[in-house]
Design a protein around this motif. Structure first.
Motif, PDB file in Angstrom:
ATOM      1  N   LYS A  12       0.798  -1.227   0.000  1.00  0.00           N
ATOM      2  CA  LYS A  12       0.000   0.000   0.000  1.00  0.00           C
ATOM      3  C   LYS A  12       0.834   1.282   0.000  1.00  0.00           C
ATOM      4  CE  LYS A  12      -3.964   2.109   2.189  1.00  0.00           C
ATOM      5  NZ  LYS A  12      -5.034   1.937   3.144  1.00  0.00           N
ATOM      6  N   ASN A  13       1.918   1.331   0.726  1.00  0.00           N
ATOM      7  CA  ASN A  13       2.709   2.565   0.822  1.00  0.00           C
ATOM      8  C   ASN A  13       3.803   2.668  -0.231  1.00  0.00           C
ATOM      9  OD1 ASN A  13       1.233   3.479   3.027  1.00  0.00           O
ATOM     10  ND2 ASN A  13       2.461   2.261   4.434  1.00  0.00           N
ATOM     11  N   ALA A  14       3.817   1.755  -1.181  1.00  0.00           N
ATOM     12  CA  ALA A  14       4.844   1.778  -2.223  1.00  0.00           C
ATOM     13  C   ALA A  14       4.549   2.874  -3.242  1.00  0.00           C
ATOM     14  CB  ALA A  14       4.902   0.422  -2.922  1.00  0.00           C
ATOM     15  N   TYR A  63       9.369  -0.162  -7.897  1.00  0.00           N
ATOM     16  CA  TYR A  63       8.740   0.717  -6.917  1.00  0.00           C
ATOM     17  C   TYR A  63       9.682   0.977  -5.751  1.00  0.00           C
ATOM     18  CZ  TYR A  63       7.563  -3.646  -4.419  1.00  0.00           C
ATOM     19  OH  TYR A  63       7.604  -4.856  -3.779  1.00  0.00           O
ATOM     20  N   VAL A  64       9.367   2.016  -4.992  1.00  0.00           N
ATOM     21  CA  VAL A  64      10.130   2.374  -3.802  1.00  0.00           C
ATOM     22  C   VAL A  64       9.231   2.124  -2.600  1.00  0.00           C
ATOM     23  CG1 VAL A  64      11.267   4.240  -2.546  1.00  0.00           C
ATOM     24  CG2 VAL A  64      11.489   4.090  -5.037  1.00  0.00           C
ATOM     25  N   LEU A  65       9.777   1.427  -1.605  1.00  0.00           N
ATOM     26  CA  LEU A  65       9.055   1.165  -0.362  1.00  0.00           C
ATOM     27  C   LEU A  65      10.032   1.343   0.787  1.00  0.00           C
ATOM     28  CD1 LEU A  65       6.436   0.237   1.022  1.00  0.00           C
ATOM     29  CD2 LEU A  65       7.287  -2.110   0.824  1.00  0.00           C
ATOM     30  N   ASP A  66       9.676   2.195   1.716  1.00  0.00           N
ATOM     31  CA  ASP A  66      10.535   2.496   2.871  1.00  0.00           C
ATOM     32  C   ASP A  66      11.932   2.927   2.440  1.00  0.00           C
ATOM     33  OD1 ASP A  66       8.436   1.806   4.589  1.00  0.00           O
ATOM     34  OD2 ASP A  66       9.046  -0.304   4.607  1.00  0.00           O
ATOM     35  N   GLY A  67      12.008   3.734   1.366  1.00  0.00           N
ATOM     36  CA  GLY A  67      13.279   4.265   0.888  1.00  0.00           C
ATOM     37  C   GLY A  67      14.135   3.274   0.124  1.00  0.00           C
TER      38      GLY A  67
END
Length: 77
Positions: A12-14, A63-67
């Motif tokens: 979800k936060n990606a 994608y980027v997730l948590d940097g």
């Protein structure tokens, strides 16, 4: 994440940055990048532009997730 793409299972936060190497900046460009992998705009027999299906059988989603940069590959059957 556009609801139509929830089936991909991207967290979800990606933040999706590219599809098959095509940069994306928002939901609209994401849907266009995916659509361009499966359809090509071509002139039909009547001379009008139409979408013709093509298949590359895979999507490589970056994608980027948590940097952290991540990627997932999907095979389309």
């Amino acid at each position: 994440m556009p609801e139509a793409l929830a089936v991909l299972g991207i967290p979800k936060n990606a933040v999706i940055t590219a599809v098959n190497g095509v940069p994306v900046f928002d939901g609209r460009s994401l849907l266009a990048a995916i659509g361009d992998q499966f359809f090509v705009r071509d002139k039909g027999s009547d001379g009008k532009l139409a979408l013709r299906p093509i298949s590359k059988a895979r999507l490589f989603v970056e994608y980027v997730l948590d940097g952290e940069l991540r990627a997932q590959e999907y095979r389309v059957l």
